[in-house]
Design a protein around this motif. Sequence first.
Motif, PDB file in Angstrom:
ATOM      1  N   THR A  37       0.905  -1.164  -0.028  1.00 39.66           N
ATOM      2  CA  THR A  37       0.035   0.132   0.061  1.00 39.66           C
ATOM      3  C   THR A  37       0.905   1.237   0.034  1.00 39.66           C
ATOM      4  OG1 THR A  37      -1.701  -1.123   1.301  1.00 39.66           O
ATOM      5  CG2 THR A  37      -1.832   1.353   1.189  1.00 39.66           C
ATOM      6  N   GLU A  55      -2.904   7.646  -3.472  1.00 41.15           N
ATOM      7  CA  GLU A  55      -2.748   6.263  -2.783  1.00 41.15           C
ATOM      8  C   GLU A  55      -3.142   4.924  -3.891  1.00 41.15           C
ATOM      9  OE1 GLU A  55      -4.820   6.702   1.244  1.00 41.15           O
ATOM     10  OE2 GLU A  55      -5.963   8.084  -0.075  1.00 41.15           O
ATOM     11  N   ASP A  62      -3.079   0.388  -3.902  1.00 45.35           N
ATOM     12  CA  ASP A  62      -3.228  -0.928  -3.095  1.00 45.35           C
ATOM     13  C   ASP A  62      -2.885  -1.936  -4.416  1.00 45.35           C
ATOM     14  OD1 ASP A  62      -3.742  -0.179  -0.378  1.00 45.35           O
ATOM     15  OD2 ASP A  62      -5.692  -0.039  -1.068  1.00 45.35           O
ATOM     16  N   THR A 111      -5.848  -0.905  -6.725  1.00 44.98           N
ATOM     17  CA  THR A 111      -6.944   0.146  -6.526  1.00 44.98           C
ATOM     18  C   THR A 111      -6.234   1.487  -6.333  1.00 44.98           C
ATOM     19  OG1 THR A 111      -8.277  -1.419  -5.296  1.00 44.98           O
ATOM     20  CG2 THR A 111      -8.804   0.722  -4.886  1.00 44.98           C
ATOM     21  N   ARG A 171      -6.421   5.736  -5.692  1.00 45.37           N
ATOM     22  CA  ARG A 171      -7.374   6.610  -4.926  1.00 45.37           C
ATOM     23  C   ARG A 171      -6.532   7.727  -4.877  1.00 45.37           C
ATOM     24  NH1 ARG A 171      -7.210   2.272  -1.498  1.00 45.37           N
ATOM     25  NH2 ARG A 171      -9.324   1.011  -1.171  1.00 45.37           N
ATOM     26  N   GLU A 231     -10.640   9.155  -2.954  1.00 55.77           N
ATOM     27  CA  GLU A 231     -11.667   8.764  -3.390  1.00 55.77           C
ATOM     28  C   GLU A 231     -11.214   7.786  -4.337  1.00 55.77           C
ATOM     29  OE1 GLU A 231     -14.723   9.476  -3.238  1.00 55.77           O
ATOM     30  OE2 GLU A 231     -14.463  10.584  -1.508  1.00 55.77           O
ATOM     31  N   GLU A 232     -11.943   6.782  -4.776  1.00 53.07           N
ATOM     32  CA  GLU A 232     -11.495   5.714  -5.597  1.00 53.07           C
ATOM     33  C   GLU A 232     -11.552   6.206  -6.814  1.00 53.07           C
ATOM     34  OE1 GLU A 232     -12.857   1.316  -6.962  1.00 53.07           O
ATOM     35  OE2 GLU A 232     -12.425   1.619  -4.729  1.00 53.07           O
ATOM     36  N   THR A 266     -10.066   0.681 -10.054  1.00 56.67           N
ATOM     37  CA  THR A 266      -9.610  -0.649  -9.611  1.00 56.67           C
ATOM     38  C   THR A 266      -9.649  -1.512 -10.771  1.00 56.67           C
ATOM     39  OG1 THR A 266     -10.764  -0.823  -7.495  1.00 56.67           O
ATOM     40  CG2 THR A 266     -10.345  -2.826  -8.267  1.00 56.67           C
TER      41      THR A 266
END
Length: 210
Positions: free
Chosen positions: A85, A157, A159, A166, A168, A172-173, A176
């Motif tokens: 992450t 961000e 992951d 994913t 972000r 907010e996403e 994916t």
Amino acid sequence: MKHFRSSPISYITLLLILLAAALPACGKAPEKQPWEEPFDAPGTWHLSSDAAATVAIDAGQLKIDIHQAGQVAWATTGRTFADFTLQVEATQLTGPSDNEYGVLVRMDENSHFYAFSISGDGYARVARYEEGAWTLLGPDWTPHESIRQGEATNLLELDARGSQFTFRVNGEEIATVEDTTLTKGDLGLYAGAFDEAGVQIAFDNLQVTP
């Protein structure tokens, strides 16, 4: 409307110089411990500058200045990561908003990586680069309200867990996606210019948790 770069031939020399510095990281075992980077010193970072771009750690930030249109540049960590992450603050300091900047992950040798990108005018894209060609892992440049435009700071961000990613921005996403092509590699922070030079992006407070 954002441009789609089908091939980075116009700046391939710069890419090869910068990516060559990342080669030693490819054969290393993936990192297992959390890592925080305040950018107080170069450390293991691979930095490279030329007439097209300046990449340097300065005043507690990683700064990338793009001096020529149609160019891209980045710095790599000199480390290897598989599942992790990541978060990092990215700030546009100056330049046109029609730009690109973000995170490169699972960089393998000199021609394979994933790019998680945003732009100063509020667009985002996820793609894979292999052997001189881009493959989109979702829509092409798409606007997102969560992206702060212009001379502003965005929290990026990511992951990365196995084949799933994913992305972000500011909590907010954005996307994916799934892709099994690349399993580990170095990390890079990058910036690029499209039709107008003068893009300057600063990165700060990088955190990576395996």
